[in-house]
Design an enzyme around this catalytic site. Structure first.
Site, short mmCIF file in Angstrom:
data_model
loop_
_atom_site.label_atom_id
_atom_site.label_comp_id
_atom_site.label_asym_id
_atom_site.label_seq_id
_atom_site.Cartn_x
_atom_site.Cartn_y
_atom_site.Cartn_z
N GLY A 16 0.82 -1.21 0.00
CA GLY A 16 0.00 0.00 0.00
C GLY A 16 0.85 1.25 0.00
O GLY A 16 1.87 1.33 0.69
N ARG A 77 1.15 -5.35 -5.22
CA ARG A 77 1.34 -6.55 -4.42
C ARG A 77 1.56 -7.70 -5.38
O ARG A 77 0.66 -8.04 -6.16
CB ARG A 77 0.13 -6.79 -3.51
CG ARG A 77 0.02 -5.76 -2.38
CD ARG A 77 -1.16 -6.06 -1.45
NE ARG A 77 -1.09 -5.22 -0.25
CZ ARG A 77 -1.66 -4.04 -0.11
NH1 ARG A 77 -2.32 -3.53 -1.14
NH2 ARG A 77 -1.57 -3.35 1.01
N ASP A 108 4.93 -4.67 6.25
CA ASP A 108 5.38 -6.00 6.64
C ASP A 108 5.39 -6.99 5.48
O ASP A 108 6.24 -7.88 5.42
CB ASP A 108 4.54 -6.54 7.81
CG ASP A 108 3.04 -6.48 7.55
OD1 ASP A 108 2.63 -6.10 6.44
OD2 ASP A 108 2.28 -6.82 8.48
N THR A 131 4.22 2.90 5.67
CA THR A 131 2.84 2.44 5.82
C THR A 131 2.11 3.38 6.77
O THR A 131 2.67 3.81 7.77
CB THR A 131 2.76 1.00 6.37
OG1 THR A 131 1.42 0.71 6.76
CG2 THR A 131 3.66 0.81 7.58
N ASP A 133 -0.24 2.65 8.71
CA ASP A 133 -0.76 1.94 9.89
C ASP A 133 0.10 2.10 11.14
O ASP A 133 -0.36 1.87 12.25
CB ASP A 133 -0.91 0.45 9.60
CG ASP A 133 -1.96 0.16 8.54
OD1 ASP A 133 -2.73 1.09 8.20
OD2 ASP A 133 -2.01 -0.98 8.04
N ASP A 135 2.38 0.16 12.18
CA ASP A 135 2.37 -1.14 12.86
C ASP A 135 3.68 -1.92 12.70
O ASP A 135 3.71 -3.13 12.89
CB ASP A 135 1.20 -2.00 12.35
CG ASP A 135 1.28 -2.26 10.85
OD1 ASP A 135 2.10 -1.61 10.15
OD2 ASP A 135 0.51 -3.11 10.36
N ARG A 177 -6.17 -1.44 9.71
CA ARG A 177 -6.17 -2.90 9.61
C ARG A 177 -6.13 -3.53 10.99
O ARG A 177 -7.13 -3.48 11.70
CB ARG A 177 -5.00 -3.38 8.74
CG ARG A 177 -5.18 -4.79 8.20
CD ARG A 177 -4.10 -5.15 7.22
NE ARG A 177 -2.76 -4.97 7.77
CZ ARG A 177 -1.64 -5.22 7.11
NH1 ARG A 177 -1.70 -5.64 5.87
NH2 ARG A 177 -0.47 -5.04 7.67
#
Length: 328
Positions: A16, A77, A108, A131, A133, A135, A177
């Site tokens: 992403g 992807r 990741d 990213t 996120d 995360d 997510r």
């Protein structure tokens, strides 16, 4: 600095997109040029490695992109890269161009691919965390998180204007997510009545209790911020159950979606991306591999990619408490 451990590198963006990827790319290309290292850009992530979509890049190749969202190299992807045959083709193309190291900008999934590629073929890899996120373990912030957070905050502020004008309850879904960083911080910043995130064991009874407390204090409108990975159910289901419990409420649902991924990166993201892009090249020059460049307490650190993937940044419990106290 002693002689570089790498002579020719390639850089790609994968997974992403996030605001600041272009700034990171710019930093990689110009740092490589500064130290007389040849640099290729690879279009569409790992797909470009497989299909030989390499582009020689220099300082002018990355002009006027530091302020642009998205990624000029495009992103994808790659299912083909998950196969041994696909990775073999990717390696053969690296050998063809004389590339001895890869800078992989992404999350990741991107790092998992880089780790496997290194383990199978021995080509040096270093990750740059891009990213929204936030995360990825091993860095205080990921590239794009600050911009996405501010985009979410500004959107929720606008939603609140409508909620207040019409005495409505809004359920607002933000991205994240499996991580609640955007939801928690944007919810706190916008005075949300409740914040529902995957890291916290939420319940409908607790949510309903918060609505009742709000009624007693005279609140006529409310905003509930929901992370897309929330375990209680979809945002529509949450709204439906709330409507059933409070039939007089005027309830609306807003899903912010991909607007959080776009837009010009914030100052914080541009600086972070520049430092991490620079740090990735320096790490490779020093002989580091299979690691991710990150920032911890404003210092450059290198974390094994395996740790970056498997471990997780913890939600700040103080922020959860503060959000509950200030929502009264």
């Amino acid at each position: 600095m002693k002689e570089s451990a790498v002579k020719k590198i390639a850089v790609l963006t994968s997974g992403g997109d996030s605001p600041g990827m272009n700034a990171a790319l710019r930093a990689v290309v110009r740092t490589a040029n500064y130290y007389n290292i040849e640099c290729y850009g690879v279009r569409e992530g790992y797909n470009g490695l497989i299909h030989d979509d390499f582009l020689k890049m220099g300082p002018r190749s990355v002009k006027n992109i530091i302020n642009q969202g998205g990624t000029i190299l495009k992103s994808a992807r790659s299912l083909e890269f998950k196969t041994k045959e696909g990775r073999q083709r990717a390696y053969d193309n690296c050998v063809k161009h004389g590339v001895d190291a890869l800078v992989c900008i992404g999350g990741d999934g991107t790092f998992t691919g880089a780790k496997v590629f290194y383990e199978e073929f021995g080509i040096k890899v270093i990750g740059v965390p891009g990213t929204i996120d936030n995360d990825i373990f091993g860095t205080d912030n990921t590239i794009g998180y600050d911009t996405a957070l501010n985009t979410a905050m500004e959107a929720i502020d606008k939603v609140r204007d409508t909620a207040t004008s019409h005495n409505r309850v809004f359920f607002v879904e933000v991205m994240g997510r499996d991580a609640g960083f955007i939801a928690l911080n944007s919810g706190l910043a916008t005075g949300a009545l409740d914040i529902l995130i995957p890291e916290k064991k939420d319940s409908m009874s607790e949510l309903f209790s918060n609505f009742r407390k709000a009624e007693k204090t005279g609140k006529a409108s409310s905003v509930v911020v929901v992370a897309e990975g929330e375990n209680l159910g979809s945002i529509y289901e949450l709204a439906k159950q709330t409507q059933k419990e409070f039939p007089d409420y005027d309830i609306r649902v807003t899903i912010l979606g991909h607007i959080q991924r776009g837009g010009s990166p914030s100052c914080a993201d541009r600086v972070l991306a520049s430092r991490l892009g620079y740090g990735a090249v320096i790490g490779l020059m020093e002989g580091r591999t299979n690691v991710m460049a990150g920032m911890r307490s404003n210092d450059m650190v290198y974390t094994p990619i395996e740790d970056a993937i498997k471990k997780h940044n913890e939600i700040n419990q103080d922020l959860l408490l503060i959000s509950e106290i200030l929502a009264i």
